[in-house]
Scaffold this active site. Structure first.
Site, PDB file in Angstrom:
ATOM      1  N   ARG A 128     -13.637  -8.953   0.351  1.00 51.66           N
ATOM      2  CA  ARG A 128     -11.789  -8.495  -0.069  1.00 51.66           C
ATOM      3  C   ARG A 128     -11.649  -9.845   0.648  1.00 51.66           C
ATOM      4  O   ARG A 128     -10.457  -9.904  -0.291  1.00 51.66           O
ATOM      5  CB  ARG A 128     -12.087  -7.588   1.826  1.00 51.66           C
ATOM      6  CG  ARG A 128     -12.480  -5.832   1.595  1.00 51.66           C
ATOM      7  CD  ARG A 128     -11.813  -5.301  -0.213  1.00 51.66           C
ATOM      8  NE  ARG A 128     -10.344  -5.435  -0.683  1.00 51.66           N
ATOM      9  CZ  ARG A 128      -9.644  -4.437  -0.080  1.00 51.66           C
ATOM     10  NH1 ARG A 128     -10.280  -3.603   0.532  1.00 51.66           N
ATOM     11  NH2 ARG A 128      -8.537  -4.024   0.142  1.00 51.66           N
ATOM     12  N   HIS A 166      -7.111   0.730  -7.060  1.00 47.50           N
ATOM     13  CA  HIS A 166      -7.498  -0.295  -5.442  1.00 47.50           C
ATOM     14  C   HIS A 166      -8.329  -1.845  -6.490  1.00 47.50           C
ATOM     15  O   HIS A 166      -9.109  -1.630  -5.723  1.00 47.50           O
ATOM     16  CB  HIS A 166      -8.498   0.406  -4.521  1.00 47.50           C
ATOM     17  CG  HIS A 166      -8.414  -0.033  -3.328  1.00 47.50           C
ATOM     18  ND1 HIS A 166      -7.450  -0.980  -2.716  1.00 47.50           N
ATOM     19  CD2 HIS A 166      -8.295   0.235  -1.992  1.00 47.50           C
ATOM     20  CE1 HIS A 166      -7.413  -1.329  -1.299  1.00 47.50           C
ATOM     21  NE2 HIS A 166      -8.301  -0.422  -1.017  1.00 47.50           N
ATOM     22  N   CYS A 225     -16.149   1.574   0.306  1.00 48.66           N
ATOM     23  CA  CYS A 225     -15.196   0.501  -0.049  1.00 48.66           C
ATOM     24  C   CYS A 225     -14.758   1.212   1.681  1.00 48.66           C
ATOM     25  O   CYS A 225     -14.318  -0.118   2.615  1.00 48.66           O
ATOM     26  CB  CYS A 225     -14.169   0.915  -0.826  1.00 48.66           C
ATOM     27  SG  CYS A 225     -13.629   2.761   0.025  1.00 48.66           S
ATOM     28  N   ARG A 261       0.573  -1.921  -0.126  1.00 47.72           N
ATOM     29  CA  ARG A 261      -0.307  -0.095   0.213  1.00 47.72           C
ATOM     30  C   ARG A 261       1.179   1.176  -0.398  1.00 47.72           C
ATOM     31  O   ARG A 261       2.255   1.341   0.907  1.00 47.72           O
ATOM     32  CB  ARG A 261      -1.088  -0.148   1.163  1.00 47.72           C
ATOM     33  CG  ARG A 261      -1.745   0.831   1.332  1.00 47.72           C
ATOM     34  CD  ARG A 261      -2.229   1.536   2.725  1.00 47.72           C
ATOM     35  NE  ARG A 261      -3.859   0.239   1.654  1.00 47.72           N
ATOM     36  CZ  ARG A 261      -4.672   0.534   1.945  1.00 47.72           C
ATOM     37  NH1 ARG A 261      -5.116   1.443   3.943  1.00 47.72           N
ATOM     38  NH2 ARG A 261      -5.807  -0.234   2.176  1.00 47.72           N
ATOM     39  N   GLN A 281     -10.117  -4.157  -3.860  1.00 42.81           N
ATOM     40  CA  GLN A 281     -11.516  -3.104  -3.619  1.00 42.81           C
ATOM     41  C   GLN A 281     -12.141  -3.607  -4.863  1.00 42.81           C
ATOM     42  O   GLN A 281     -13.220  -3.759  -4.191  1.00 42.81           O
ATOM     43  CB  GLN A 281     -11.208  -2.004  -3.378  1.00 42.81           C
ATOM     44  CG  GLN A 281     -12.485  -1.505  -2.263  1.00 42.81           C
ATOM     45  CD  GLN A 281     -13.205  -1.531  -1.316  1.00 42.81           C
ATOM     46  OE1 GLN A 281     -12.157  -2.075  -0.404  1.00 42.81           O
ATOM     47  NE2 GLN A 281     -13.940  -2.103  -1.571  1.00 42.81           N
ATOM     48  N   ASP A 305     -17.336   6.727  -1.886  1.00 41.70           N
ATOM     49  CA  ASP A 305     -16.033   6.855  -1.074  1.00 41.70           C
ATOM     50  C   ASP A 305     -15.677   8.291  -0.822  1.00 41.70           C
ATOM     51  O   ASP A 305     -16.371   9.994  -0.953  1.00 41.70           O
ATOM     52  CB  ASP A 305     -14.428   6.558  -2.114  1.00 41.70           C
ATOM     53  CG  ASP A 305     -13.560   6.609  -1.650  1.00 41.70           C
ATOM     54  OD1 ASP A 305     -13.336   6.127  -0.093  1.00 41.70           O
ATOM     55  OD2 ASP A 305     -12.395   6.016  -1.617  1.00 41.70           O
TER      56      ASP A 305
HETATM   57  N1   CP Z   1     -11.470  -0.235   2.124  1.00 38.68           N
HETATM   58  C1   CP Z   1     -10.410  -0.553   2.296  1.00 38.68           C
HETATM   59  O1   CP Z   1      -9.337  -0.567   2.252  1.00 38.68           O
HETATM   60  O2   CP Z   1     -10.120  -0.640   3.433  1.00 38.68           O
HETATM   61  P1   CP Z   1      -9.248   0.012   4.870  1.00 38.68           P
HETATM   62  O3   CP Z   1      -8.533   1.282   3.976  1.00 38.68           O
HETATM   63  O4   CP Z   1      -9.018   0.557   6.278  1.00 38.68           O
HETATM   64  O5   CP Z   1      -7.884  -1.101   4.128  1.00 38.68           O
HETATM   65  N1  NVA Z   2      -9.406   6.887  -1.667  1.00 41.70           N
HETATM   66  C1  NVA Z   2      -9.880   6.286  -0.649  1.00 41.70           C
HETATM   67  C2  NVA Z   2      -9.737   4.471   0.253  1.00 41.70           C
HETATM   68  C3  NVA Z   2     -10.040   3.975   1.055  1.00 41.70           C
HETATM   69  C4  NVA Z   2      -9.603   2.817   0.902  1.00 41.70           C
HETATM   70  C5  NVA Z   2      -8.260   6.314   0.245  1.00 41.70           C
HETATM   71  O1  NVA Z   2      -7.685   6.523  -0.654  1.00 41.70           O
HETATM   72  O2  NVA Z   2      -7.805   7.100   1.094  1.00 41.70           O
END
Ligand code: CP
Ligand code: NVA
Length: 304
Positions: free
Chosen positions: A291, A128, A263, A101, A131, A223
């Protein structure tokens, strides 16, 4: 050659459908993959916080017989403590896969370029994909099909929106995206979605009207307006997204049997009203559970 899971753009519609179907099978029979990762270790590099992604990857790898190693931002210090290329080459000597990440999508590409093991995107500024596979599994569970459905994404044209554009257009779901001017999704992803839509017969539609996007939708999706790393822009964003909240009035424009997806993490009173996210149409915790199953299917796809 090693396979990565970095972008949905790298997968054909048939491959995406195959992984989603595998996820559904693993959900029904989780033990079918319990030895698949036996003896394998995975480095989980997280530059940002996480609940769902971290816990579902750690649990999924454990359920498949593997060993997840969580690396917090200060452990690896990607690109700061040592070059990303050296991190990738070192980890390749220890473990069997990297789940990362990151802030910059380019860091995933650098990890992939120098690693000799698969790299999995656990969220970047651009996309992502894990997701969105879980989201499409949820849609398939609810409607039993993709073709003929319309998904409305309302809010920020961010990483989630980019990946939704690719998944929907490849799988034949019409997608309507409503963002304020200046917050549109990545032009490259929009172009790729339009190209895929020509093959699948889906429609890709961008607008600045939340009402227009929501109209007749089978899936309403939103989101956060402030993604991780954009905290300094919070005040401006809250102002710019005024009018883009999915509330009951907007949801009433969708199909009577629509579902609501997010998400997570969610901000009640900002991108979504509590009455919607906690209401009868909301499937957010099925979506979150998926997930786990979707990522196990990705791991099965990469390691079988
Ligand atoms: N939706 C998602 O990726 O959640 P987290 O940021 O908690 O991993
Ligand atoms: N768009 C959000 C998604 C979190 C799962 C971010 O990048 O923070």
């Amino acid at each position: 050659m090693k396979k990565d899971f970095i972008s949905l753009l790298d997968f054909t519609p048939d491959e995406l459908q195959f992984i989603i179907d595998q996820a559904a099978q693993l959900k029904n029979a989780p033990r079918n993959a319990c030895d698949l990762l036996k003896g394998k270790s995975f480095a989980l590099i997280f530059q940002k916080p996480s609940n769902r992604t971290r816990v579902s990857f750690e649990t999924g790898i454990f359920q498949m017989g593997g060993n997840p190693i969580y690396l917090a931002p200060e452990d690896i210090n990607l690109g700061k403590r040592e070059p990303t290329a050296d991190i990738a080459r070192t980890l390749s000597r220890f473990v069997d896969g990297i789940v990362a990440r990151v802030f910059s999508h380019d860091d995933l590409l650098a990890l992939s370029k120098f690693a000799t093991i698969p790299v999995i995107n656990a969220l970047s500024d651009l996309s992502h994909p894990c997701q969105i596979l879980a989201d499409m599994l949820t849609v398939q569970e609810e409607f039993g099909r993709f073709k003929g459905l319309r998904l409305a994404y309302i809010g920020d044209g961010n990483n989630i929106c980019n990946s939704l554009l690719i998944a929907c257009s490849r799988l034949g779901v019409d997608i309507a995206v409503a963002t304020p001017a200046g917050y549109e999704p990545s032009p490259a992803y929009v172009a790729a979605a339009r190209a895929a839509a020509r093959e699948s017969g889906a429609q890709v539609f961008l607008t600045t009207s939340a009402q227009e996007a929501a109209s007749g939708a089978h899936v309403l999706y939103t989101d956060t307006w402030v993604s991780m790393g954009q905290e300094e822009e919070t005040a401006r964003r809250l102002k710019d997204f005024d009018g883009f909240q999915i509330d009951e009035r907007l949801a009433a424009k969708a199909d009577a049997k629509h579902i609501f997806l997010h998400c997570l993490p969610a901000h009640r009173g900002q991108e979504v009203a509590a009455a919607v996210i906690d209401g009868l149409h909301s499937k957010i915790f099925d979506e979150a559970e998926n997930r786990l199953h979707a990522q196990k299917a990705v791991l099965k796809f990469l390691y079988s």
